[in-house]
Scaffold this motif. Sequence first.
Motif, PDB file in Angstrom:
ATOM      1  N   THR A  87      -1.120  -3.405  -8.231  1.00 19.69           N
ATOM      2  CA  THR A  87      -1.724  -3.166  -6.925  1.00 19.69           C
ATOM      3  C   THR A  87      -1.836  -1.679  -6.602  1.00 19.69           C
ATOM      4  O   THR A  87      -2.261  -1.312  -5.502  1.00 19.69           O
ATOM      5  N   ARG A  88      -1.514  -0.836  -7.557  1.00 19.44           N
ATOM      6  CA  ARG A  88      -1.852   0.588  -7.430  1.00 19.44           C
ATOM      7  C   ARG A  88      -3.368   0.733  -7.384  1.00 19.44           C
ATOM      8  O   ARG A  88      -3.878   1.694  -6.804  1.00 19.44           O
ATOM      9  N   TYR A  89      -4.084  -0.233  -7.985  1.00 18.90           N
ATOM     10  CA  TYR A  89      -5.555  -0.214  -7.948  1.00 18.90           C
ATOM     11  C   TYR A  89      -6.140  -1.520  -7.428  1.00 18.90           C
ATOM     12  O   TYR A  89      -7.057  -1.530  -6.620  1.00 18.90           O
ATOM     13  N   HIS A  90      -5.603  -2.655  -7.897  1.00 19.44           N
ATOM     14  CA  HIS A  90      -6.158  -3.956  -7.525  1.00 19.44           C
ATOM     15  C   HIS A  90      -5.561  -4.447  -6.210  1.00 19.44           C
ATOM     16  O   HIS A  90      -4.437  -4.083  -5.848  1.00 19.44           O
ATOM     17  N   THR A  91      -6.317  -5.305  -5.517  1.00 18.86           N
ATOM     18  CA  THR A  91      -5.819  -5.826  -4.249  1.00 18.86           C
ATOM     19  C   THR A  91      -4.739  -6.876  -4.501  1.00 18.86           C
ATOM     20  O   THR A  91      -4.751  -7.571  -5.525  1.00 18.86           O
TER      21      THR A  91
ATOM     22  N   TYR B  57     -10.238  -8.519 -16.479  1.00 18.31           N
ATOM     23  CA  TYR B  57      -9.558  -9.008 -15.278  1.00 18.31           C
ATOM     24  C   TYR B  57      -8.756  -7.911 -14.584  1.00 18.31           C
ATOM     25  O   TYR B  57      -8.656  -7.893 -13.357  1.00 18.31           O
ATOM     26  N   ILE B  58      -8.153  -7.031 -15.371  1.00 18.46           N
ATOM     27  CA  ILE B  58      -7.379  -5.898 -14.852  1.00 18.46           C
ATOM     28  C   ILE B  58      -7.940  -4.636 -15.501  1.00 18.46           C
ATOM     29  O   ILE B  58      -8.161  -4.601 -16.715  1.00 18.46           O
ATOM     30  N   ASN B  59      -8.174  -3.608 -14.712  1.00 16.79           N
ATOM     31  CA  ASN B  59      -8.729  -2.379 -15.272  1.00 16.79           C
ATOM     32  C   ASN B  59      -7.591  -1.484 -15.747  1.00 16.79           C
ATOM     33  O   ASN B  59      -7.115  -0.616 -15.028  1.00 16.79           O
ATOM     34  N   ASP B  60      -7.169  -1.720 -16.980  1.00 19.69           N
ATOM     35  CA  ASP B  60      -6.022  -0.971 -17.486  1.00 19.69           C
ATOM     36  C   ASP B  60      -6.325   0.506 -17.734  1.00 19.69           C
ATOM     37  O   ASP B  60      -5.424   1.341 -17.559  1.00 19.69           O
ATOM     38  N   PRO B  61      -7.558   0.918 -18.108  1.00 14.74           N
ATOM     39  CA  PRO B  61      -7.782   2.367 -18.164  1.00 14.74           C
ATOM     40  C   PRO B  61      -7.551   3.046 -16.820  1.00 14.74           C
ATOM     41  O   PRO B  61      -6.937   4.122 -16.753  1.00 14.74           O
ATOM     42  N   VAL B  62      -8.022   2.432 -15.736  1.00 16.19           N
ATOM     43  CA  VAL B  62      -7.808   3.010 -14.412  1.00 16.19           C
ATOM     44  C   VAL B  62      -6.315   3.135 -14.123  1.00 16.19           C
ATOM     45  O   VAL B  62      -5.841   4.174 -13.643  1.00 16.19           O
ATOM     46  N   LEU B  63      -5.552   2.094 -14.426  1.00 19.36           N
ATOM     47  CA  LEU B  63      -4.116   2.133 -14.146  1.00 19.36           C
ATOM     48  C   LEU B  63      -3.399   3.187 -14.990  1.00 19.36           C
ATOM     49  O   LEU B  63      -2.479   3.852 -14.510  1.00 19.36           O
TER      50      LEU B  63
END
Length: 380
Positions: free
Chosen positions: A60-64, A145-151
Amino acid sequence: MTVPRPLLIGSEIYRGSTYGPKHPLAIPRVPATLDLLRALRWIDPRRYLDSPRATVEQLTRYHTLDYVAALRQAEEDQSVSPAIRERHHIGAHGNPVYREVFRRPATSAGGAILAARLTRGGGVVHVPGAGTHHALPDRASGFCYINDPVLGLLEWLDLGLTNILYVDIDAHHGDGVELAFRNDPRVFTLSIHEAGRWPFTGRLEDRAGGHARNIPVPVGFNDTEMDHVLHAAILPILRHLRPQAVMLQCGADALEEDPLARLSLSNNSHMAVTRALRDEAPRLIVTGGGGYNPWTVARCWSAIWGTLDDRPMPTFLPPAAEAVLRGLEWHRAAGRNPPEHWFTTLVDPPRPGPLRDEVVAACAAVTRDLPEPATPAPAG
């Protein structure tokens, strides 16, 4: 000063995991890569780490929070309601509900976050299971499903870095990463992708607030052209920005044999980009990404690790490595009678070709009017 050897992050969560028999991601990719590397005896247990699963707090640092909860519930129920399908695109638009629909992407994210932490003081980490660059804050997109590069990039920022370069050579535009940092001058994104292909974003003129560049390339994009992009765009941008860290999304779907794109690279191009960034980046994370032919993906990502680790490339694979590749299956037409070199070699024959004017012009365009670096490169 001794340069630390690169680290490799993997997981067994991917073994036997599939998006479904008719989905392009029915194929094994990370397991085939790790098995091939083990057969080559290229994995030093002291430099291999199991990927942790990212926590809800990290995700949730990036995803809701609502989206992360929906993913967890989808895995538990193995189904979603029409409202969740509509709102979050889980179970729709090519993003199926499958057995590990939360655990698998959360593990990929954990690997990217760990890689950022491991490179806080410098170094190189390869995370072939990461690279899902399309996911958006509140919904799945493009099999992601999860943007792991962004995280991973956010983890670098949280650790105090202020000047980061993200390079994406997947056949599809890295839209999710560009969108995440469009208003953040600390992260500059550069995507090289097939023009006119889904998600139909990333035009040459799109600059996302000035901190992004896009090079949409034509059908048949070849090794000669990628070499030009490397030396006329990627490296000049890197040398201008002098980033403290670089993340390379190394999707294998730009290879000629991939069914979901119409580009014509050999894996020599992926190795060349990887080598060039390794030699100039103070910190480097290399992820996987797209890639839908099990043989070409496993060979490419294994060759990338070999490049990072300065391994000599074998002319022919040893029997144990060949057995790994002969054990793969692919239920598309091209998989019914695969060419022999998919089993016996690691490195493709080079695929040179004409250097087209539109590629030259695109490289010139993206290197004009670059922003000043967000911070000076660190000393040492």
